[in-house]
Motif scaffolding. Structure first.
Motif, mmCIF file in Angstrom:
data_model
loop_
_atom_site.group_PDB
_atom_site.id
_atom_site.type_symbol
_atom_site.label_atom_id
_atom_site.label_comp_id
_atom_site.label_asym_id
_atom_site.label_seq_id
_atom_site.Cartn_x
_atom_site.Cartn_y
_atom_site.Cartn_z
ATOM 1 N N SER A 1 -36.189 40.072 13.133
ATOM 2 C CA SER A 1 -36.385 39.598 11.767
ATOM 3 C C SER A 1 -35.121 38.888 11.288
ATOM 4 O O SER A 1 -34.011 39.377 11.491
ATOM 5 C CB SER A 1 -36.696 40.789 10.852
ATOM 6 O OG SER A 1 -36.340 40.531 9.517
ATOM 7 N N HIS B 1 -32.225 52.026 8.451
ATOM 8 C CA HIS B 1 -31.378 50.828 8.405
ATOM 9 C C HIS B 1 -30.078 51.104 7.633
ATOM 10 O O HIS B 1 -29.902 50.616 6.518
ATOM 11 C CB HIS B 1 -32.121 49.679 7.729
ATOM 12 C CG HIS B 1 -33.155 49.023 8.564
ATOM 13 N ND1 HIS B 1 -32.861 48.074 9.520
ATOM 14 C CD2 HIS B 1 -34.506 49.177 8.583
ATOM 15 C CE1 HIS B 1 -33.973 47.653 10.096
ATOM 16 N NE2 HIS B 1 -34.988 48.309 9.551
ATOM 17 N N CYS C 1 -34.041 50.353 14.130
ATOM 18 C CA CYS C 1 -35.468 50.171 13.897
ATOM 19 C C CYS C 1 -36.130 49.642 15.175
ATOM 20 O O CYS C 1 -36.276 50.389 16.133
ATOM 21 C CB CYS C 1 -35.703 49.253 12.703
ATOM 22 S SG CYS C 1 -37.385 49.356 12.036
ATOM 23 N N GLN D 1 -28.489 40.815 7.869
ATOM 24 C CA GLN D 1 -27.894 42.014 7.270
ATOM 25 C C GLN D 1 -26.958 42.685 8.271
ATOM 26 O O GLN D 1 -25.847 43.099 7.926
ATOM 27 C CB GLN D 1 -28.993 42.995 6.848
ATOM 28 C CG GLN D 1 -29.711 42.646 5.563
ATOM 29 C CD GLN D 1 -29.102 43.345 4.349
ATOM 30 O OE1 GLN D 1 -27.986 43.877 4.400
ATOM 31 N NE2 GLN D 1 -29.827 43.348 3.245
ATOM 32 N N GLY E 1 -31.429 44.424 16.133
ATOM 33 C CA GLY E 1 -31.848 44.876 14.815
ATOM 34 C C GLY E 1 -33.354 44.992 14.679
ATOM 35 O O GLY E 1 -34.088 45.082 15.663
ATOM 36 N N GLY E 2 -33.824 44.964 13.437
ATOM 37 C CA GLY E 2 -35.241 45.162 13.164
ATOM 38 C C GLY E 2 -36.093 43.955 13.505
ATOM 39 O O GLY E 2 -35.612 42.824 13.581
ATOM 40 N N CYS F 1 -33.188 41.185 8.912
ATOM 41 C CA CYS F 1 -32.509 42.276 9.622
ATOM 42 C C CYS F 1 -31.295 41.747 10.401
ATOM 43 O O CYS F 1 -30.232 42.360 10.397
ATOM 44 C CB CYS F 1 -33.471 42.969 10.573
ATOM 45 S SG CYS F 1 -34.834 43.829 9.767
ATOM 46 N N TYR G 1 -28.124 48.091 6.043
ATOM 47 C CA TYR G 1 -28.661 47.300 4.938
ATOM 48 C C TYR G 1 -27.867 47.487 3.647
ATOM 49 O O TYR G 1 -27.756 48.595 3.128
ATOM 50 C CB TYR G 1 -30.118 47.682 4.683
ATOM 51 C CG TYR G 1 -31.119 46.695 5.241
ATOM 52 C CD1 TYR G 1 -31.085 46.334 6.578
ATOM 53 C CD2 TYR G 1 -32.093 46.128 4.431
ATOM 54 C CE1 TYR G 1 -32.005 45.439 7.105
ATOM 55 C CE2 TYR G 1 -33.022 45.237 4.933
ATOM 56 C CZ TYR G 1 -32.974 44.885 6.278
ATOM 57 O OH TYR G 1 -33.881 43.998 6.786
#
Length: 319
Positions: free
Chosen positions: A74, A273, A152, A80, A119-120, A77, A276
């Protein structure tokens, strides 16, 4: 110190200028002969090294924290994660860079890597983009003593097996390749998850066990992550340590785990997360507005948690 440096190229782009170049090292060695162009990788390779002391190697060296940037991640994500890492690392020791799937496949990144992070997003995208060669490069890097951080989707990605939305419309239940965690990641642990949406997002209450001091309870951004379960009910594994638990779920399952992998490699996998920053969320979104005040309240604890995770992964932080 021997005044010889290596310039790194990627897709015909100079990453380190002559004024800012860094000494690249591998097991207390420094480049002493020219490197050759590799058309397959689009980079220079086959360097030759000479021995140096550890102290000499550490002078002027900044090892890289790589953030995966390719299919499956993403954008939110990824960005961040990049921002938070850049804020927390000590700039004299580390630098943060994005890395593409084809660069991972090539394997040259492992020479100067301090950490690789995913990451996500959705881990089937990671698998499709990296293919067999890229997956093997990540696996061998960690097994040989490297560090991996999966958040994630990156947490699912690092397990032996995943069960995502089992019996639901988004079901993905299958074996995974990296196998840093000898068990299953099951999720989402909270209802309502939808890809590219905040509808299933929330502030998840967790209790985290820091390197020193008492466990800390705080709330972290959550959107689709899993819980980590070792194979065999009641079994334990000395290579695995549970670092955080979901407070509101029955049995308080694991939200963050750390594994020792192969030759002193380390992997930390999270379902939440902690990277974040709530101030960067889409605060005008009604779904975010439901819980953003809770995230704001616990922001200092979130930063402490993520900083502690980096220390566990042998990263030098800025404070």
């Amino acid at each position: 110190m021997v005044a010889v440096t290596e310039r790194t190229f990627s897709s015909n782009r100079v990453l380190l200028s002559a004024e800012r170049c860094q000494t690249k090292f591998r097991r207390n060695k420094v480049l002493v002969s020219p490197i050759k162009w590799s058309p397959q990788c689009g980079q220079w390779s086959h360097a030759h090294y000479a021995d140096l002391s550890t102290d000499e190697c550490m002078m002027g060296v900044r090892r890289i924290l790589y953030v995966y940037n390719g299919l499956g991640v993403s954008d939110v994500c990824r960005d961040q994660l990049f921002k938070t890492l850049s804020t927390l690392i000590h700039p004299d020791y580390h630098v943060v860079e994005y890395i593409k799937p084809e660069e991972i496949q090539c394997g040259l990144w492992k020479r100067n890597a301090a950490l690789i992070t995913f990451g996500g997003g959705y881990d089937e995208g990671f698998i499709g983009a990296l293919r067999k060669e890229g997956l093997k490069q990540v696996q061998t890097y960690v097994e040989s003593g490297g560090s991996y951080l999966g958040l994630c989707a990156g947490g699912y990605f690092g397990c032996d097996r995943i069960e995502f939305d089992k019996h639901g419309p988004l079901q993905v239940c299958d074996e995974r390749h990296l196998k840093f965690f000898p068990g299953i990641c099951r999720g989402p642990v909270f209802p309502g998850f939808k890809y590219r949406s905040f509808k299933g997002a929330s502030a998840a209450s967790v209790t985290y066990k820091p390197l020193s001091g008492q466990p800390v309870t705080f709330s972290s951004y959550y959107n689709g992550g899993g819980q980590f379960t070792l194979y065999g009910e009641g079994d334990s594994d000395q290579t695995v340590e549970i670092l955080a638990w979901y407070n509101s779920l029955p049995g308080t399952p694991a939200a963050i785990v750390k594994s020792v992998v192969g030759d002193n490699g380390l992997a930390i996998l999270t379902g939440i997360h902690p990277e974040y920053d709530s101030s960067l969320l889409a605060r005008d979104d009604p779904c975010i507005q439901r819980f953003v005040d809770t995230l704001d309240k616990w922001d200092a604890e979130r930063i402490d948690c993520f900083t502690d995770l980096l220390r566990r992964l042998r990263i030098t932080v800025n404070f």
